[in-house]
Design an enzyme around this catalytic site. Structure first.
Site, PDB file in Angstrom:
ATOM      1  N   LYS A  78      83.160 -15.085 -52.236  1.00 42.30           N
ATOM      2  CA  LYS A  78      83.867 -16.367 -52.378  1.00 42.30           C
ATOM      3  C   LYS A  78      83.372 -17.104 -53.620  1.00 42.30           C
ATOM      4  CE  LYS A  78      84.821 -20.596 -49.670  1.00 42.30           C
ATOM      5  NZ  LYS A  78      84.635 -21.288 -48.387  1.00 42.30           N
ATOM      6  N   SER A 158      88.754 -23.156 -45.949  1.00 49.20           N
ATOM      7  CA  SER A 158      88.768 -23.011 -47.392  1.00 49.20           C
ATOM      8  C   SER A 158      88.605 -21.573 -47.870  1.00 49.20           C
ATOM      9  CB  SER A 158      87.652 -23.867 -48.000  1.00 49.20           C
ATOM     10  OG  SER A 158      86.373 -23.376 -47.600  1.00 49.20           O
ATOM     11  N   SER A 182      85.906 -23.256 -41.954  1.00 48.23           N
ATOM     12  CA  SER A 182      86.456 -22.553 -43.123  1.00 48.23           C
ATOM     13  C   SER A 182      86.262 -21.043 -43.126  1.00 48.23           C
ATOM     14  CB  SER A 182      85.878 -23.134 -44.413  1.00 48.23           C
ATOM     15  OG  SER A 182      86.435 -24.394 -44.654  1.00 48.23           O
TER      16      SER A 182
END
Length: 495
Positions: A78, A158, A182
């Site tokens: 990420k 997210s 998330s």
């Protein structure tokens, strides 16, 4: 072997050990899949040279017989994790051009274990969002579709790029972070597994901070066994993170027996929300029945302060964000706004932050600054902290009464269409976190497991919440649920 990118971590690890395949072959299969899936916008910084270099090194380690479980396995990272000499932007314009000279602890541990980084994954800007629509790179797209409808769906947020990449078999697994859901919400939206470990289990050092008392890194994988394998590599004490727990990391995979006889699973009455879709209600009831059939005892429990969780979270998280994001000012790194003749340092700060931060980040920084300001600190921030303590005590009381895990829905709906939740009403978007934020406020481990499809063929997930530091036990309960649910559906390939 064909379709190497479709293997799970466990399958790929065993194939590597048996010399049926090399890490280079696995990596090339994933790189090819990534290049063919640009429409999903999951990978935003591709690193094929680094990937192939690490794959070759992993093959040497495997040959030498010195290979941990993650060695040679291609994964995505990420964009919130700092990666040395590779853009690490947290999906924000303000960090444009930032290439750290250091590696986050988690990504370093994965690299040390021989994992192969394929590139950086899309996400909501500074991890603020539930739909991956606040990214400077544009929206990440869910590989799933509603029936024959061509409308693009959100992969959740997210960690939307991570979820999309794992679900579409672009990588074998990915790192995610979870501040209010998330990891678990995107996992549920894309039919994969995602675990948020206990706060302090994974180091936060080198991960761009959103809300420091809530953020936790975790793995996003194709199944529960993979989550156990990858979580073990990500955990461990880190002296560079003052909140990192000095605890031994167990062999999580060895704890996956599937035997949950005599375990007490709590069903919280407060999670039965008004207007909850019948499909979610049924999935939850079915999940409880599956665990009961596996030998667990299902008990009704109460978590009385649940209704205050979302308001408390949306005071505490923005407050910490406004403090953490104060460092992005255009002085030392990242993007600096063009200044006019006569502009001073104040104008530089104002212009840089106004241009560099997107609307959602600006909104949360403003909310956070407001609740921390003189006159409102006690009314909002301190009160929210007290509520947080009460929410934590609710869980402690339930666990003290002998409950081993808690079963809830992961999300209030299946994946929604990109653009369907308008910016006009951000509260609608915030309600997506209704089942997940309590876990972050209490610092507990939580896992989302895919358990079924809705009427339009979209995946739905169930969440299990465990006792602090007992990720192994939680993973085993999730493993039993996964076996009973038998979820094997994959998105039809349209990209």
């Amino acid at each position: 072997m064909s379709d190497l990118n479709k293997l799970s971590l466990a399958e790929a690890r065993d194939a590597l050990r048996n010399r049926d395949v090399t890490s280079v072959e696995l990596t090339e299969a994933c790189l090819k899949a990534i290049d063919a899936a640009d429409v999903l916008n999951a990978f935003v910084h591709k690193t094929p040279e680094i990937a192939l270099e690490r794959a070759k090194a992993a093959d040497e380690r495997i040959k030498a017989g010195d290979a941990p479980a993650m060695c040679g396995l291609p994964i995505g990272i990420k964009d919130l994790f700092c990666t040395k000499c590779v853009p690490s932007q947290a999906a924000s314009k303000i960090l444009d051009g930032f290439k750290p000279e250091y590696e986050s602890t988690v990504s370093q541990q994965l690299a040390d274990a021989g994992a192969v980084m394929l590139g950086k994954l899309n996400m909501d800007e500074f991890a603020m969002g539930s739909s991956n629509e606040t990214s400077v790179y544009g929206n990440a797209v869910n590989p799933w579709r509603r029936g024959n409808d061509d409308a693009q769906l959100t992969p959740g947020g997210s960690s939307g790029g991570s979820a999309s990449a794992v679900a579409a078999d672009l990588c074998l697994a990915a790192t995610g972070t979870d501040t209010g859901g998330s990891i678990r919400q995107p996992a549920a939206f894309t039919g994969i597994t995602g675990i948020k470990p206990t706060y302090g289990r994974c180091s936060r050092w080198g991960i761009v901070a959103f809300a420091s008392s809530l953020d936790q890194a975790g793995p996003m994988t194709k199944n529960v066994r993979d989550a156990a394998i990858m979580l073990e590599a990500m955990c461990g004490h880190d002296p560079k993170d003052s909140t990192s727990a000095e605890l031994a990391v167990p062999n999580f995979e060895a704890m996956l027996t599937g035997d949950i006889k005599g375990k007490k699973i709590g069903i919280p009455k407060e999670y039965r929300m008004d207007g909850m879709p019948a499909e979610i209600e049924k999935l939850w009831a079915d999940g409880a029945e599956m665990l009961k059939a596996a030998g667990a005892e299902i008990v009704d429990i109460s978590l009385p302060h649940t209704k205050y969780a979302l308001p408390a979270y949306y005071v505490i998280a923005p407050a910490e964000a406004s403090s953490n994001l104060a460092r992005y000012d255009g002085v030392r790194y990242g993007r600096r706004a063009q200044l006019a003749q006569g502009d001073g340092i104040t104008e530089m700060y104002e212009k840089t932050r106004a241009e560099g931060f997107g609307h959602e980040v600006q909104r949360r920084v403003m909310v956070g600054t407001y609740v921390l300001s003189a006159g409102f600190y006690d009314a909002y921030y301190n009160r929210a902290r007290k509520v947080r303590t009460l929410i934590k005590k609710d869980f402690e009381d339930v666990f003290a009464a002998g409950v081993d895990a808690i079963l809830t829905p992961a999300t209030p709906s299946a994946a929604f269409g990109l653009g369907e939740m308008t910016e006009a009403d951000p509260v609608q978007m915030y309600l997506n976190d209704v089942f997940t934020v309590t876990v972050n406020l209490a610092g507990l481990p939580g896992i989302s497991v895919p358990a079924g499809l809705d009427g339009q063929g979209l995946p739905l997930g169930l969440q299990l919440i465990g006792r602090p530091w007992e990720e192994g036990d939680l993973l085993n309960t999730a493993y039993a649920l996964e076996n009973a649910a038998g979820f094997v559906a994959k998105p039809g390939k349209w990209w």
